[in-house]
Design a protein around this motif. Structure first.
Motif, PDB file in Angstrom:
ATOM      1  N   MET A  47       0.836  -1.212   0.000  1.00  0.00           N
ATOM      2  CA  MET A  47       0.000   0.000   0.000  1.00  0.00           C
ATOM      3  C   MET A  47       0.861   1.249   0.000  1.00  0.00           C
ATOM      4  SD  MET A  47      -3.083  -1.041   2.573  1.00  0.00           S
ATOM      5  CE  MET A  47      -3.707   0.613   2.646  1.00  0.00           C
ATOM      6  N   ALA A  48       1.950   1.226   0.772  1.00  0.00           N
ATOM      7  CA  ALA A  48       2.851   2.379   0.830  1.00  0.00           C
ATOM      8  C   ALA A  48       3.528   2.609  -0.515  1.00  0.00           C
ATOM      9  CB  ALA A  48       3.891   2.174   1.921  1.00  0.00           C
ATOM     10  N   SER A  49       3.939   1.538  -1.184  1.00  0.00           N
ATOM     11  CA  SER A  49       4.571   1.723  -2.487  1.00  0.00           C
ATOM     12  C   SER A  49       3.557   2.227  -3.520  1.00  0.00           C
ATOM     13  CB  SER A  49       5.224   0.429  -2.960  1.00  0.00           C
ATOM     14  OG  SER A  49       4.261  -0.548  -3.247  1.00  0.00           O
ATOM     15  N   GLY A  50       2.311   1.777  -3.416  1.00  0.00           N
ATOM     16  CA  GLY A  50       1.274   2.303  -4.306  1.00  0.00           C
ATOM     17  C   GLY A  50       1.053   3.788  -4.103  1.00  0.00           C
ATOM     18  N   LEU A  51       1.062   4.217  -2.844  1.00  0.00           N
ATOM     19  CA  LEU A  51       0.930   5.648  -2.552  1.00  0.00           C
ATOM     20  C   LEU A  51       2.124   6.423  -3.073  1.00  0.00           C
ATOM     21  CD1 LEU A  51      -0.555   7.974  -1.115  1.00  0.00           C
ATOM     22  CD2 LEU A  51       0.742   7.379   0.931  1.00  0.00           C
ATOM     23  N   PHE A  52       3.315   5.868  -2.911  1.00  0.00           N
ATOM     24  CA  PHE A  52       4.528   6.530  -3.400  1.00  0.00           C
ATOM     25  C   PHE A  52       4.470   6.715  -4.916  1.00  0.00           C
ATOM     26  CE2 PHE A  52       8.821   6.138  -5.163  1.00  0.00           C
ATOM     27  CZ  PHE A  52       9.403   7.273  -4.600  1.00  0.00           C
ATOM     28  N   TYR A  53       4.074   5.660  -5.636  1.00  0.00           N
ATOM     29  CA  TYR A  53       3.991   5.764  -7.095  1.00  0.00           C
ATOM     30  C   TYR A  53       2.858   6.679  -7.530  1.00  0.00           C
ATOM     31  CZ  TYR A  53       7.342   1.962  -7.315  1.00  0.00           C
ATOM     32  OH  TYR A  53       8.468   1.191  -7.186  1.00  0.00           O
ATOM     33  N   LEU A  54       1.801   6.771  -6.751  1.00  0.00           N
ATOM     34  CA  LEU A  54       0.709   7.687  -7.064  1.00  0.00           C
ATOM     35  C   LEU A  54       1.205   9.129  -7.018  1.00  0.00           C
ATOM     36  CD1 LEU A  54      -2.374   8.222  -7.488  1.00  0.00           C
ATOM     37  CD2 LEU A  54      -2.533   8.310  -5.002  1.00  0.00           C
ATOM     38  N   VAL A  55       2.026   9.428  -6.020  1.00  0.00           N
ATOM     39  CA  VAL A  55       2.511  10.800  -5.841  1.00  0.00           C
ATOM     40  C   VAL A  55       3.625  11.140  -6.821  1.00  0.00           C
ATOM     41  CG1 VAL A  55       3.661  12.336  -4.199  1.00  0.00           C
ATOM     42  CG2 VAL A  55       1.805  10.870  -3.430  1.00  0.00           C
ATOM     43  N   THR A  56       4.544  10.193  -7.065  1.00  0.00           N
ATOM     44  CA  THR A  56       5.730  10.536  -7.848  1.00  0.00           C
ATOM     45  C   THR A  56       5.576  10.343  -9.349  1.00  0.00           C
ATOM     46  OG1 THR A  56       6.648   8.333  -7.498  1.00  0.00           O
ATOM     47  CG2 THR A  56       7.292  10.055  -5.942  1.00  0.00           C
ATOM     48  N   ASP A  57       4.863   9.321  -9.795  1.00  0.00           N
ATOM     49  CA  ASP A  57       4.815   9.017 -11.232  1.00  0.00           C
ATOM     50  C   ASP A  57       3.859   9.897 -12.016  1.00  0.00           C
ATOM     51  OD1 ASP A  57       6.735   7.112 -11.157  1.00  0.00           O
ATOM     52  OD2 ASP A  57       5.365   5.414 -11.252  1.00  0.00           O
ATOM     53  N   LYS A  58       2.866  10.446 -11.389  1.00  0.00           N
ATOM     54  CA  LYS A  58       1.878  11.297 -12.054  1.00  0.00           C
ATOM     55  C   LYS A  58       1.181  10.581 -13.206  1.00  0.00           C
ATOM     56  CE  LYS A  58       3.194  15.129  -9.829  1.00  0.00           C
ATOM     57  NZ  LYS A  58       3.104  14.963  -8.429  1.00  0.00           N
TER      58      LYS A  58
END
Length: 66
Positions: free
Chosen positions: A17-28
């Motif tokens: 879940m944390a990695s999904g949130l990270f990719y949501l914020v950074t990858d656009k």
């Protein structure tokens, strides 16, 4: 042993879940990394549910509470 596997699965779900949130914020939205991370989370959640049902049916874990 079963309790350790259950806790490890829960930790893996939180990390996914944390990695999904990270990719949501950074990858656009430029890659599918967020979708893959959340797919892993769903798979781990299903695995955890099946593991809990099997462990309960075999008597390895018992419900405690009220």
């Amino acid at each position: 042993m079963v309790k350790f596997v259950i806790i490890a699965c829960l930790v893996a779900i939180v990390l996914s879940m944390a990695s999904g949130l990270f990719y949501l914020v950074t990858d656009k939205g430029s890659s599918k990394k967020m979708v893959n991370a959340l797919s892993v989370r769903v798979g781990l959640s299903i695995l955890l549910f099946v593991l809990l049902l099997l462990a309960w049916s075999q008597g390895l874990i018992t419900p405690k509470g009220m």
